[in-house]
Scaffold this active site. Sequence first.
Site, mmCIF file in Angstrom:
data_model
loop_
_atom_site.group_PDB
_atom_site.id
_atom_site.type_symbol
_atom_site.label_atom_id
_atom_site.label_comp_id
_atom_site.label_asym_id
_atom_site.label_seq_id
_atom_site.Cartn_x
_atom_site.Cartn_y
_atom_site.Cartn_z
ATOM 1 C CD GLU A 119 -3.040 -1.143 0.274
ATOM 2 O OE1 GLU A 119 -3.062 -0.252 -0.598
ATOM 3 O OE2 GLU A 119 -3.884 -2.048 0.353
ATOM 4 C CG HIS A 142 -4.208 -0.534 5.621
ATOM 5 N ND1 HIS A 142 -5.580 -0.448 5.690
ATOM 6 C CD2 HIS A 142 -3.936 -1.729 5.058
ATOM 7 C CE1 HIS A 142 -6.101 -1.549 5.174
ATOM 8 N NE2 HIS A 142 -5.124 -2.349 4.791
ATOM 9 C CG HIS A 144 -7.067 -5.784 7.665
ATOM 10 N ND1 HIS A 144 -6.418 -6.899 7.137
ATOM 11 C CD2 HIS A 144 -6.844 -4.784 6.783
ATOM 12 C CE1 HIS A 144 -5.831 -6.569 5.998
ATOM 13 N NE2 HIS A 144 -6.066 -5.293 5.763
ATOM 14 C CG HIS A 214 -9.194 -3.551 2.609
ATOM 15 N ND1 HIS A 214 -8.446 -3.237 1.488
ATOM 16 C CD2 HIS A 214 -8.290 -3.974 3.521
ATOM 17 C CE1 HIS A 214 -7.165 -3.482 1.715
ATOM 18 N NE2 HIS A 214 -7.049 -3.926 2.948
HETATM 19 O O1 2HA Z 1 -0.367 -4.980 3.543
HETATM 20 O O2 2HA Z 1 -3.398 -5.065 4.352
HETATM 21 O O3 2HA Z 1 -4.190 -3.906 2.104
HETATM 22 C C1 2HA Z 1 -1.392 -5.881 3.522
HETATM 23 C C2 2HA Z 1 -2.678 -5.181 3.384
HETATM 24 C C3 2HA Z 1 -3.036 -4.643 2.078
HETATM 25 ZN ZN ZN Z 2 -5.350 -4.267 4.034
#
Ligand code: 2HA
Ligand code: ZN
Length: 267
Positions: A119, A142, A144, A214
């Site tokens: 990313e 970033h 999840h 995501h």
């Molecule tokens: O780097 O989460 O969106 C792994 C991820 C990609």
């Molecule tokens: Zn991701």
Amino acid sequence: MKSILDFRPDLATKIDEVAEVAGYLWQKGWAERNGGNITINITEFVDREIAAMPALSPAYPIGSVLPNLKGQYFFCKGTNRRMRDLARRPMENGSVIRILDDCAHYVIIADAPVKPTSELASHLALHNRMIGEGKGYKAALHTHPIELVAMTHKREYLEKDVLTRLLWSMIPETRAFCPKGLGIVPYKMPSSVELADATVALMSEYDVVAWEKHGVCAVGPDIMEAFDQVDVLNKSAQIYISSRNMGFEPEGMSEEQMNELKEAFNL
Ligand code: 2HA
Ligand code: ZN
């Protein structure tokens, strides 16, 4: 092996902070396999010695031209590397990159030629914008977060600020400590330039945006603050879901109660 951190104890402290947050992401269950990524701008720690370090890689294209990044340095989690490994051995699972003078390519300079996160396009576009804004924001995250991602699977929550209002109303802290709320980026292919562009566009308004089905992307002055914003929002999502699991729709704080907070905290 000699590490770039041997030159600069202050940089080592910054990287320790990244490792600490990486550990939290894993413990929270937000970082399965190689999920998520972290980048921080470390240009303030670059002295003549670091500036003279040779490239360990060819010049890789960023994918766009980012004029504010000329000569900037970043620590980046490595692509395909695990967050839980970054927590224990940051310099083996991430690397330091230098942006070249064309603002369109980068090289890896330390400690080893670990290729940065998939990313990177999104992350560097965010850093480009943050430098332009001049607020001193240095970190992009970033991840999840389970409950927040679950909530992006419901169509009506993807309307502007519907989810923000719901999350704010679950506990006063969320209104107080995440005053800009949660932006929503409609589903886009992971790692795509389209995802990067949509994220950067929304970050003029928010510090945290959800990527539909995501994850989330957050920015802040440092990685701990970027993490805190996501943590606070996800806590609200958990409270909402806990209430639903007990069989009722939570009442939520009233508009009046939220306005009272807005005034008290000068939001
Ligand atoms: O780097 O989460 O969106 C792994 C991820 C990609
Ligand atoms: Zn991701």
